[in-house]
Design a protein around this motif. Structure first.
Motif, PDB file in Angstrom:
ATOM      1  N   PRO A   1       0.720  -1.313   0.246  1.00 52.97           N
ATOM      2  CA  PRO A   1       0.093   0.061  -0.031  1.00 52.97           C
ATOM      3  C   PRO A   1       0.841   1.048   0.005  1.00 52.97           C
ATOM      4  O   PRO A   1       0.233   2.157  -0.067  1.00 52.97           O
ATOM      5  CB  PRO A   1      -0.826  -0.194   1.296  1.00 52.97           C
ATOM      6  N   LYS A   2       2.285   1.007   0.115  1.00 59.33           N
ATOM      7  CA  LYS A   2       3.080   2.331   0.147  1.00 59.33           C
ATOM      8  C   LYS A   2       2.874   3.161  -1.028  1.00 59.33           C
ATOM      9  O   LYS A   2       2.752   4.451  -0.827  1.00 59.33           O
ATOM     10  CB  LYS A   2       4.481   2.030   0.241  1.00 59.33           C
ATOM     11  N   LYS A   3       2.725   2.739  -2.297  1.00 61.08           N
ATOM     12  CA  LYS A   3       2.489   3.487  -3.269  1.00 61.08           C
ATOM     13  C   LYS A   3       1.345   4.384  -3.458  1.00 61.08           C
ATOM     14  O   LYS A   3       1.308   5.669  -3.779  1.00 61.08           O
ATOM     15  CB  LYS A   3       2.645   2.595  -4.738  1.00 61.08           C
ATOM     16  N   ALA A   4       0.276   3.743  -3.011  1.00 63.05           N
ATOM     17  CA  ALA A   4      -0.992   4.530  -2.952  1.00 63.05           C
ATOM     18  C   ALA A   4      -0.904   5.598  -1.790  1.00 63.05           C
ATOM     19  O   ALA A   4      -1.478   6.777  -2.092  1.00 63.05           O
ATOM     20  CB  ALA A   4      -2.230   3.725  -2.367  1.00 63.05           C
ATOM     21  N   ALA A   5      -0.040   5.229  -0.814  1.00 60.34           N
ATOM     22  CA  ALA A   5       0.064   6.329   0.275  1.00 60.34           C
ATOM     23  C   ALA A   5       1.023   7.577  -0.241  1.00 60.34           C
ATOM     24  O   ALA A   5       0.512   8.699  -0.241  1.00 60.34           O
ATOM     25  CB  ALA A   5       0.594   5.655   1.684  1.00 60.34           C
ATOM     26  N   ASP A   6       2.067   7.062  -0.805  1.00 60.51           N
ATOM     27  CA  ASP A   6       2.946   8.170  -1.592  1.00 60.51           C
ATOM     28  C   ASP A   6       2.397   9.038  -2.460  1.00 60.51           C
ATOM     29  O   ASP A   6       2.480  10.066  -2.809  1.00 60.51           O
ATOM     30  CB  ASP A   6       4.121   7.305  -2.223  1.00 60.51           C
ATOM     31  N   ASP A   7       1.770   8.190  -3.788  1.00 54.22           N
ATOM     32  CA  ASP A   7       1.160   8.784  -4.833  1.00 54.22           C
ATOM     33  C   ASP A   7      -0.161   9.759  -4.525  1.00 54.22           C
ATOM     34  O   ASP A   7      -0.296  10.723  -5.090  1.00 54.22           O
ATOM     35  CB  ASP A   7       0.845   7.929  -5.703  1.00 54.22           C
ATOM     36  N   PHE A   8      -1.036   9.138  -3.805  1.00 55.37           N
ATOM     37  CA  PHE A   8      -2.153   9.756  -3.635  1.00 55.37           C
ATOM     38  C   PHE A   8      -2.802  10.046  -1.946  1.00 55.37           C
ATOM     39  O   PHE A   8      -3.639  10.678  -1.921  1.00 55.37           O
ATOM     40  CB  PHE A   8      -3.261   8.665  -3.934  1.00 55.37           C
ATOM     41  N   GLY A   9      -1.636  10.033  -1.146  1.00 57.12           N
ATOM     42  CA  GLY A   9      -2.000  10.254   0.314  1.00 57.12           C
ATOM     43  C   GLY A   9      -3.321   9.198   0.913  1.00 57.12           C
ATOM     44  O   GLY A   9      -3.677   9.757   1.869  1.00 57.12           O
ATOM     45  N   PHE A  10      -3.224   8.119   0.273  1.00 59.56           N
ATOM     46  CA  PHE A  10      -4.403   7.433   0.646  1.00 59.56           C
ATOM     47  C   PHE A  10      -3.888   6.365   1.888  1.00 59.56           C
ATOM     48  O   PHE A  10      -2.775   5.645   1.798  1.00 59.56           O
ATOM     49  CB  PHE A  10      -5.038   6.040  -0.381  1.00 59.56           C
ATOM     50  N   HIS A  11      -4.606   6.530   2.934  1.00 63.67           N
ATOM     51  CA  HIS A  11      -4.399   5.649   3.997  1.00 63.67           C
ATOM     52  C   HIS A  11      -5.777   5.081   4.439  1.00 63.67           C
ATOM     53  O   HIS A  11      -6.544   5.650   4.901  1.00 63.67           O
ATOM     54  CB  HIS A  11      -3.824   6.636   5.315  1.00 63.67           C
ATOM     55  N   PRO A  12      -5.559   3.770   4.733  1.00 58.06           N
ATOM     56  CA  PRO A  12      -7.051   3.030   4.900  1.00 58.06           C
ATOM     57  C   PRO A  12      -7.718   3.478   6.397  1.00 58.06           C
ATOM     58  O   PRO A  12      -6.870   3.413   7.198  1.00 58.06           O
ATOM     59  CB  PRO A  12      -6.923   1.722   4.543  1.00 58.06           C
ATOM     60  N   ALA A  13      -8.872   3.728   6.480  1.00 51.40           N
ATOM     61  CA  ALA A  13      -9.296   3.917   7.764  1.00 51.40           C
ATOM     62  C   ALA A  13      -9.546   2.494   8.495  1.00 51.40           C
ATOM     63  O   ALA A  13     -10.001   2.539   9.532  1.00 51.40           O
ATOM     64  CB  ALA A  13     -10.918   4.674   7.520  1.00 51.40           C
ATOM     65  N   THR A  14      -9.738   1.471   7.785  1.00 50.62           N
ATOM     66  CA  THR A  14     -10.014   0.239   8.410  1.00 50.62           C
ATOM     67  C   THR A  14      -8.611  -0.736   8.133  1.00 50.62           C
ATOM     68  O   THR A  14      -8.192  -0.757   6.986  1.00 50.62           O
ATOM     69  CB  THR A  14     -10.865  -0.549   7.647  1.00 50.62           C
ATOM     70  N   SER A  15      -8.116  -1.326   9.232  1.00 49.57           N
ATOM     71  CA  SER A  15      -7.052  -2.285   9.152  1.00 49.57           C
ATOM     72  C   SER A  15      -7.630  -3.580   8.196  1.00 49.57           C
ATOM     73  O   SER A  15      -9.019  -3.952   8.393  1.00 49.57           O
ATOM     74  CB  SER A  15      -6.681  -2.750  10.504  1.00 49.57           C
ATOM     75  N   LEU A  16      -6.752  -4.496   7.755  1.00 48.61           N
ATOM     76  CA  LEU A  16      -6.866  -5.444   6.967  1.00 48.61           C
ATOM     77  C   LEU A  16      -7.810  -6.519   7.894  1.00 48.61           C
ATOM     78  O   LEU A  16      -8.830  -7.112   7.645  1.00 48.61           O
ATOM     79  CB  LEU A  16      -5.651  -6.363   6.381  1.00 48.61           C
ATOM     80  N   GLU A  17      -7.374  -6.527   9.311  1.00 46.14           N
ATOM     81  CA  GLU A  17      -7.739  -7.615  10.169  1.00 46.14           C
ATOM     82  C   GLU A  17      -9.391  -6.923  10.484  1.00 46.14           C
ATOM     83  O   GLU A  17     -10.145  -8.049  10.774  1.00 46.14           O
ATOM     84  CB  GLU A  17      -6.846  -7.661  11.442  1.00 46.14           C
ATOM     85  N   GLN A  18      -9.322  -5.812  10.684  1.00 41.03           N
ATOM     86  CA  GLN A  18     -10.950  -5.243  11.157  1.00 41.03           C
ATOM     87  C   GLN A  18     -11.835  -5.448   9.583  1.00 41.03           C
ATOM     88  O   GLN A  18     -13.013  -5.618   9.961  1.00 41.03           O
ATOM     89  CB  GLN A  18     -10.802  -3.712  11.511  1.00 41.03           C
ATOM     90  N   GLY A  19     -11.177  -5.236   8.397  1.00 39.92           N
ATOM     91  CA  GLY A  19     -11.910  -5.530   7.350  1.00 39.92           C
ATOM     92  C   GLY A  19     -12.474  -7.000   7.192  1.00 39.92           C
ATOM     93  O   GLY A  19     -13.587  -7.148   6.838  1.00 39.92           O
ATOM     94  N   PHE A  20     -11.503  -7.613   7.622  1.00 37.48           N
ATOM     95  CA  PHE A  20     -11.848  -9.283   7.741  1.00 37.48           C
ATOM     96  C   PHE A  20     -13.168  -9.410   8.613  1.00 37.48           C
ATOM     97  O   PHE A  20     -13.930 -10.105   8.320  1.00 37.48           O
ATOM     98  CB  PHE A  20     -10.813 -10.143   7.847  1.00 37.48           C
ATOM     99  N   ARG A  21     -12.998  -9.070   9.824  1.00 36.37           N
ATOM    100  CA  ARG A  21     -14.111  -9.290  10.903  1.00 36.37           C
ATOM    101  C   ARG A  21     -15.378  -8.471  10.244  1.00 36.37           C
ATOM    102  O   ARG A  21     -16.244  -9.112  10.494  1.00 36.37           O
ATOM    103  CB  ARG A  21     -13.644  -8.402  12.171  1.00 36.37           C
ATOM    104  N   GLN A  22     -15.247  -7.369   9.820  1.00 36.23           N
ATOM    105  CA  GLN A  22     -16.491  -6.686   9.369  1.00 36.23           C
ATOM    106  C   GLN A  22     -17.200  -7.562   7.958  1.00 36.23           C
ATOM    107  O   GLN A  22     -18.378  -7.737   8.085  1.00 36.23           O
ATOM    108  CB  GLN A  22     -16.327  -5.323   8.727  1.00 36.23           C
ATOM    109  N   THR A  23     -16.317  -7.985   7.154  1.00 38.66           N
ATOM    110  CA  THR A  23     -16.718  -8.733   6.022  1.00 38.66           C
ATOM    111  C   THR A  23     -17.488 -10.267   6.613  1.00 38.66           C
ATOM    112  O   THR A  23     -18.443 -10.599   6.349  1.00 38.66           O
ATOM    113  CB  THR A  23     -15.554  -9.056   5.232  1.00 38.66           C
ATOM    114  N   VAL A  24     -16.785 -10.838   7.627  1.00 37.66           N
ATOM    115  CA  VAL A  24     -17.248 -12.269   8.376  1.00 37.66           C
ATOM    116  C   VAL A  24     -18.851 -11.757   8.753  1.00 37.66           C
ATOM    117  O   VAL A  24     -19.649 -12.468   8.744  1.00 37.66           O
ATOM    118  CB  VAL A  24     -16.473 -12.699   9.291  1.00 37.66           C
ATOM    119  N   ALA A  25     -18.778 -10.702   9.592  1.00 36.68           N
ATOM    120  CA  ALA A  25     -19.815 -10.243  10.438  1.00 36.68           C
ATOM    121  C   ALA A  25     -21.087 -10.114   9.354  1.00 36.68           C
ATOM    122  O   ALA A  25     -22.221 -10.421   9.404  1.00 36.68           O
ATOM    123  CB  ALA A  25     -19.623  -9.055  11.003  1.00 36.68           C
ATOM    124  N   TRP A  26     -20.979  -9.377   8.269  1.00 37.15           N
ATOM    125  CA  TRP A  26     -21.848  -9.143   7.184  1.00 37.15           C
ATOM    126  C   TRP A  26     -22.280 -10.448   6.570  1.00 37.15           C
ATOM    127  O   TRP A  26     -23.349 -10.503   6.414  1.00 37.15           O
ATOM    128  CB  TRP A  26     -21.214  -8.220   6.059  1.00 37.15           C
TER     129      TRP A  26
END
Length: 88
Positions: free
Chosen positions: A55-80
C-alpha cells in the motif's frame, strides 16, 4: 480471514484447469442456486503463483491511508456474511 471467522483452514493446491472444472460442476448443483458463484474470473485471479501488494505507493502517490485495518476489514466482512446468511 479464517481467524476472523473463528475457524481453521487447510490450504489446497489445485491446478487451474481442475479449479475451472470444480467451479463449473458446483454451479450446476441444485443447492448452490442461492450461493454467489466463484466464477471463472475469480479462478483466473487465483492462478498466479505469487501476488505482491504494497500500500506504500497509494500512500505516496495519492495520500491514501485506509481507515480500516486488514484484520478489522476481515472481521467486518465475516460479520456481514453471517448477518446475511452466507456464513453460519
Amino acid at each position: 480471514m479464517a481467524e476472523a471467522a473463528g475457524c481453521r483452514f487447510r490450504p489446497l493446491k489445485l491446478s487451474g484447469p481442475l479449479m475451472y472444472k470444480l467451479i463449473d460442476l458446483a454451479s450446476k448443483l441444485p443447492f448452490t442456486k442461492n450461493i454467489p458463484p466463484a466464477d471463472v474470473h475469480k479462478v483466473a485471479l487465483s492462478i498466479p503463483r505469487y501476488w505482491v501488494a504494497d500500500p506504500k505507493k497509494a500512500a505516496d502517490d495519492f495520500g491514501f491511508h485506509p481507515a480500516t485495518s486488514l484484520e478489522q476489514g476481515f472481521r467486518q466482512t465475516v460479520a456481514w456474511h453471517r448477518k446475511n446468511g452466507w456464513l453460519s
